[in-house]
Design an enzyme around this catalytic site. Structure first.
Site, PDB file in Angstrom:
ATOM      1  N   ASP A  11       0.876  -1.178   0.000  1.00 32.66           N
ATOM      2  CA  ASP A  11       0.000   0.000   0.000  1.00 32.66           C
ATOM      3  C   ASP A  11       0.913   1.227   0.000  1.00 32.66           C
ATOM      4  OD1 ASP A  11      -2.446   1.572   0.445  1.00 32.66           O
ATOM      5  OD2 ASP A  11      -1.700   1.888   2.454  1.00 32.66           O
ATOM      6  N   SER A  12       0.303   2.411  -0.094  1.00 32.98           N
ATOM      7  CA  SER A  12       1.099   3.640  -0.028  1.00 32.98           C
ATOM      8  C   SER A  12       1.659   3.865   1.382  1.00 32.98           C
ATOM      9  CB  SER A  12       0.219   4.836  -0.402  1.00 32.98           C
ATOM     10  OG  SER A  12      -0.826   4.972   0.544  1.00 32.98           O
ATOM     11  N   CYS A  74      -4.356  -1.537  -1.977  1.00 30.32           N
ATOM     12  CA  CYS A  74      -4.533  -0.102  -2.199  1.00 30.32           C
ATOM     13  C   CYS A  74      -5.462   0.050  -3.399  1.00 30.32           C
ATOM     14  CB  CYS A  74      -3.164   0.518  -2.492  1.00 30.32           C
ATOM     15  SG  CYS A  74      -3.237   2.244  -2.981  1.00 30.32           S
ATOM     16  N   GLU A 155      -2.245   8.492   8.453  1.00 31.49           N
ATOM     17  CA  GLU A 155      -0.776   8.333   8.423  1.00 31.49           C
ATOM     18  C   GLU A 155      -0.109   9.001   9.627  1.00 31.49           C
ATOM     19  OE1 GLU A 155       1.451   6.590   6.523  1.00 31.49           O
ATOM     20  OE2 GLU A 155      -0.228   5.628   5.520  1.00 31.49           O
ATOM     21  N   CYS A 187     -10.932   2.912   0.165  1.00 31.94           N
ATOM     22  CA  CYS A 187      -9.520   3.207   0.409  1.00 31.94           C
ATOM     23  C   CYS A 187      -9.151   2.417   1.648  1.00 31.94           C
ATOM     24  CB  CYS A 187      -9.317   4.709   0.636  1.00 31.94           C
ATOM     25  SG  CYS A 187      -7.662   5.114   1.255  1.00 31.94           S
ATOM     26  N   HIS A 189      -7.100   2.870   3.916  1.00 33.92           N
ATOM     27  CA  HIS A 189      -6.870   3.632   5.147  1.00 33.92           C
ATOM     28  C   HIS A 189      -8.182   3.855   5.918  1.00 33.92           C
ATOM     29  CE1 HIS A 189      -2.991   4.642   3.300  1.00 33.92           C
ATOM     30  NE2 HIS A 189      -2.610   5.188   4.434  1.00 33.92           N
TER      31      HIS A 189
HETATM   32  N1  DGL Z   1      -4.710   3.237   0.881  1.00 29.04           N
HETATM   33  C1  DGL Z   1      -4.727   3.649  -0.462  1.00 29.04           C
HETATM   34  C2  DGL Z   1      -5.996   3.353  -1.201  1.00 29.04           C
HETATM   35  O1  DGL Z   1      -6.622   2.382  -0.867  1.00 29.04           O
HETATM   36  C3  DGL Z   1      -4.007   4.900  -0.883  1.00 29.04           C
HETATM   37  C4  DGL Z   1      -4.179   6.105  -0.081  1.00 29.04           C
HETATM   38  C5  DGL Z   1      -3.252   7.238  -0.473  1.00 29.04           C
HETATM   39  O2  DGL Z   1      -2.053   7.071  -0.361  1.00 29.04           O
HETATM   40  O3  DGL Z   1      -3.774   8.285  -0.860  1.00 29.04           O
HETATM   41  O4  DGL Z   1      -6.345   4.002  -2.139  1.00 29.04           O
END
Ligand code: DGL
Length: 270
Positions: A11-12, A74, A155, A187, A189
């Site tokens: 993931d990011s 992600c 984050e 997402c 996150h």
């Molecule tokens: N967690 C990621 C997603 O599902 C990326 C979030 C990001 O870095 O903006 O899209």
């Protein structure tokens, strides 16, 4: 292929840990290598060419670690360029999209109420999910909303309090007012903001974390191939964590998100 090889997941940043925590419950005996691209997060405003390049760099590295499967934990990386890795390897590469569709329609039967979908700006602007839903449920109202403040908050390890509540209200009020009864967390996150989102929405709104469906898909795939790791009894597999940014920071925030201490984090820069 050797069943004893690890599963690579990326993931990011810490978002993919919301996927790992569910996989760990379902498939605890597997070995996992997790990578968070924290030096380049957030991905949410990145262009398609950047995301494709990141996917390739991370995917190639995880393949060099001998992974038997890659999980793109992600949504942004999935919709903007998962095929970049798939074209390079015979190893199965699984992303979030199919899991979203399965999760969204899993229990709502003949329900025709509006669906809400929240994700990063890049994911929403790609139009990928809007297209997939229009094909799967033509005519059903679908509201897609980007929530650019959510990833930076998570984050930083901030999942509750006034800043979160303000953002939740700003992004979700239009969806609540539109009568959304199913909300898809598009997402990885966002599941970490589950409590704040639930408190804001009307009671009875069903929240879909696609990680649940993804874990079922991974389980079914490993079983069918068969690629499931052979382990003695209830032996738990190994977990290795890497990030491209500051390892101490990833360790602190990641432990908070996973709800257990992450012992060690390595650094891998591209
Ligand atoms: N967690 C990621 C997603 O599902 C990326 C979030 C990001 O870095 O903006 O899209």
């Amino acid at each position: 292929m050797d069943k004893q090889r690890p599963i690579g997941i990326f993931d990011s940043g810490v978002g993919g840990l919301s996927v790992l925590r569910i996989l760990e419950k379902k498939l605890p005996e597997e070995d996992y290598i997790y990578f968070g691209d924290t030096a380049r997060a957030p991905y949410g405003n990145r262009s398609q060419s950047e995301i494709r390049r990141f996917n390739l760099e991370i995917g190639r590295w995880l393949l060099s670690c001998d992974c038997k499967m890659l999980l793109v934990a992600c949504h942004t990386s999935t919709v903007l360029g998962m095929d970049a890795i798939q074209e390079e390897t015979e190893v199965p590469v699984i992303g979030m999209m199919e899991a979203v569709l399965t999760g969204a329609f899993a229990t709502d039967g003949e329900d025709d109420s509006p669906i809400g979908f929240i994700a990063t700006s890049s994911t929403v602007q790609s139009g990928a999910y809007q297209k997939a839903f229009a094909e799967k449920a033509p005519g059903r109202a679908f509201f897609a909303q980007d929530c650019p403040d959510f990833v930076p908050l998570v984050e930083q390890g901030i999942t509750e309090g006034p800043a979160v509540e303000r953002s939740v209200e700003a992004y979700l009020a239009p969806l609540r007012d539109a009568g959304v009864r199913t909300l898809i967390l598009g997402c990885t996150h966002y599941p970490f903001l589950h409590s704040a989102i639930t408190s804001f929405l009307k009671p009875g709104v069903r929240m879909v974390d696609p990680a649940e469906s993804l874990a079922d898909m991974v389980d079914a795939y490993l079983h069918a191939e068969p690629l499931r790791k052979e382990a003695a009894g209830s032996e738990r597999g190994s977990r290795r964590f890497y990030c491209s940014g500051e390892p101490d920071r990833f360790q602190a925030v990641g432990s908070l998100m996973l709800g257990r201490p992450i012992e060690e984090v390595g650094r891998r820069k591209f």
